[in-house]
Each structure stands twice: as C-alpha cells, then as structure tokens.
Design a protein around this motif. Structure first.
Motif, PDB file in Angstrom:
ATOM      1  N   ALA A  18       0.620  -9.127   8.636  1.00 61.50           N
ATOM      2  CA  ALA A  18       1.183  -8.420   7.448  1.00 61.50           C
ATOM      3  C   ALA A  18       0.359  -8.890   6.275  1.00 61.50           C
ATOM      4  CB  ALA A  18       2.469  -8.461   7.235  1.00 61.50           C
ATOM      5  N   ARG A  19       0.293  -8.100   5.140  1.00 57.89           N
ATOM      6  CA  ARG A  19      -0.510  -8.572   3.994  1.00 57.89           C
ATOM      7  C   ARG A  19       0.622  -8.179   2.623  1.00 57.89           C
ATOM      8  NH1 ARG A  19      -2.315 -11.503   6.519  1.00 57.89           N
ATOM      9  NH2 ARG A  19      -4.439 -11.574   7.548  1.00 57.89           N
ATOM     10  N   GLY A  20       0.362  -9.063   1.665  1.00 55.81           N
ATOM     11  CA  GLY A  20       1.283  -8.720   0.340  1.00 55.81           C
ATOM     12  C   GLY A  20       1.074  -7.550  -0.076  1.00 55.81           C
ATOM     13  N   MET A  21       1.796  -6.834  -0.815  1.00 56.97           N
ATOM     14  CA  MET A  21       1.688  -5.944  -1.468  1.00 56.97           C
ATOM     15  C   MET A  21       2.932  -5.575  -2.403  1.00 56.97           C
ATOM     16  SD  MET A  21       2.562  -2.981   1.343  1.00 56.97           S
ATOM     17  CE  MET A  21       1.867  -1.751   0.583  1.00 56.97           C
ATOM     18  N   ALA A 150       3.609  -3.130   4.591  1.00 58.57           N
ATOM     19  CA  ALA A 150       2.858  -4.258   4.655  1.00 58.57           C
ATOM     20  C   ALA A 150       2.211  -4.689   5.988  1.00 58.57           C
ATOM     21  CB  ALA A 150       3.688  -5.272   4.007  1.00 58.57           C
ATOM     22  N   GLU A 153      -0.732  -2.414   7.289  1.00 60.93           N
ATOM     23  CA  GLU A 153      -2.047  -2.493   6.556  1.00 60.93           C
ATOM     24  C   GLU A 153      -3.110  -3.223   7.377  1.00 60.93           C
ATOM     25  OE1 GLU A 153      -3.096  -1.343   3.333  1.00 60.93           O
ATOM     26  OE2 GLU A 153      -1.350  -0.005   3.805  1.00 60.93           O
TER      27      GLU A 153
END
Length: 153
Positions: A18-21, A150, A153
């Motif tokens: 997961a990536r920050g958003m 997130a 992505e």
C-alpha cells in the motif's frame, strides 16, 4: 482523507505494498485541511485496530489516551466520535515521564510503597462521543474507500 501508508499498511490490513495518499483534494484545499486529515487519519487507524481487537476479545468500554498527541482536544473528541466510545485523557499526558519520576521517588524513599501513589495523579478529562451514527458511518465508509484505493495503487 489522508492514508499514511508510507511503508505500507500494518494492522489490521497487513499490506506492505500500500502507498500513502490524500483523497478529496480541490482547489480550495489548504494546509489546514491537510493537517485536519492527518489528525483524523490517526483516529481512523485506531478505529481499525480497535475493531480488530473487539472481534478477537469482545466489546471494549472507554479508551485511555496519553502522550503528546493526546493534548489536542480536537483529536480526542474526534477519536471519541469515530470510536463511539468515551476517551479518557489524564491531565498529565506524559505518563512515561511521570512513571519514571514515580519510580525514582520510590527508589530514593520519597514514597514508601506503590500504594502511596494511588490517587496522586487521578485527574482527567473525558471526551464523550457526540457524532450521529449516520455521520460516523459515512466518515468510516469514506476512510475504507481511501484505504482500498491506497492498497490497489
């Protein structure tokens, strides 16, 4: 919504990819909105973990909070609202330093026993949930969508 997944998402998602958003940005978004979204994200993350704990151990009553962030009244009230539980904050939020001082006092004989410390620091403030169930549900649903984005992505 701000999803702080800078190194993935931990409990209860366990998604290292997961990536920050940040979602919901408009031309009118300013730093105040981002700060608020960041504070709210802390509450949503605690909500997620608390729900996982309740699935394992059953219902939890009030929540006790301490540490530097706990001195923020907005954060504590939003936490109570999102959890649907009261949040209790001691007037002295630095319990680690206080505990170390109490232990030092015990060690040097200022107090003779732990029993003498009972009630020394019992003042607190309680934050009671005041948000409607429908608003809470809508906000949590928005958080879940942001987390889902997130993760994808």
């Amino acid at each position: 919504y701000f999803v702080p997944a800078f190194v993935g998402l931990g409990a209860p998602y366990w998604k290292p990819e997961a990536r920050g958003m940040i979602t919901g940005l408009t031309r009118g978004t300013n730093r105040c909105h981002i700060v608020r979204a960041t504070l709210e994200a802390m509450c949503y993350q605690i909500y997620d973990v608390l729900r996982a704990m309740e699935e394992d151990a059953g219902a939890i009553g009030s929540i006790k909070a301490d540490g530097g962030a706990a001195s923020n009244d907005f954060l504590m009230e939003f936490q109570a609202d999102i959890l649907g539980h009261s949040v209790i904050r001691p007037y002295n939020v630095e319990s680690t330093a206080t505990g170390a001082a109490y232990l030092a006092g015990l060690g040097c004989g200022l107090w003779g026993s732990m029993e003498e410390l009972v009630g020394v620091s019992d003042k607190f403030r309680e934050f009671i949930p005041s948000m409607s169930e429908s608003k809470r549900s809508d906000l949590i649903s928005g958080w879940k969508k942001a987390v889902g984005a997130a993760i994808r992505e």
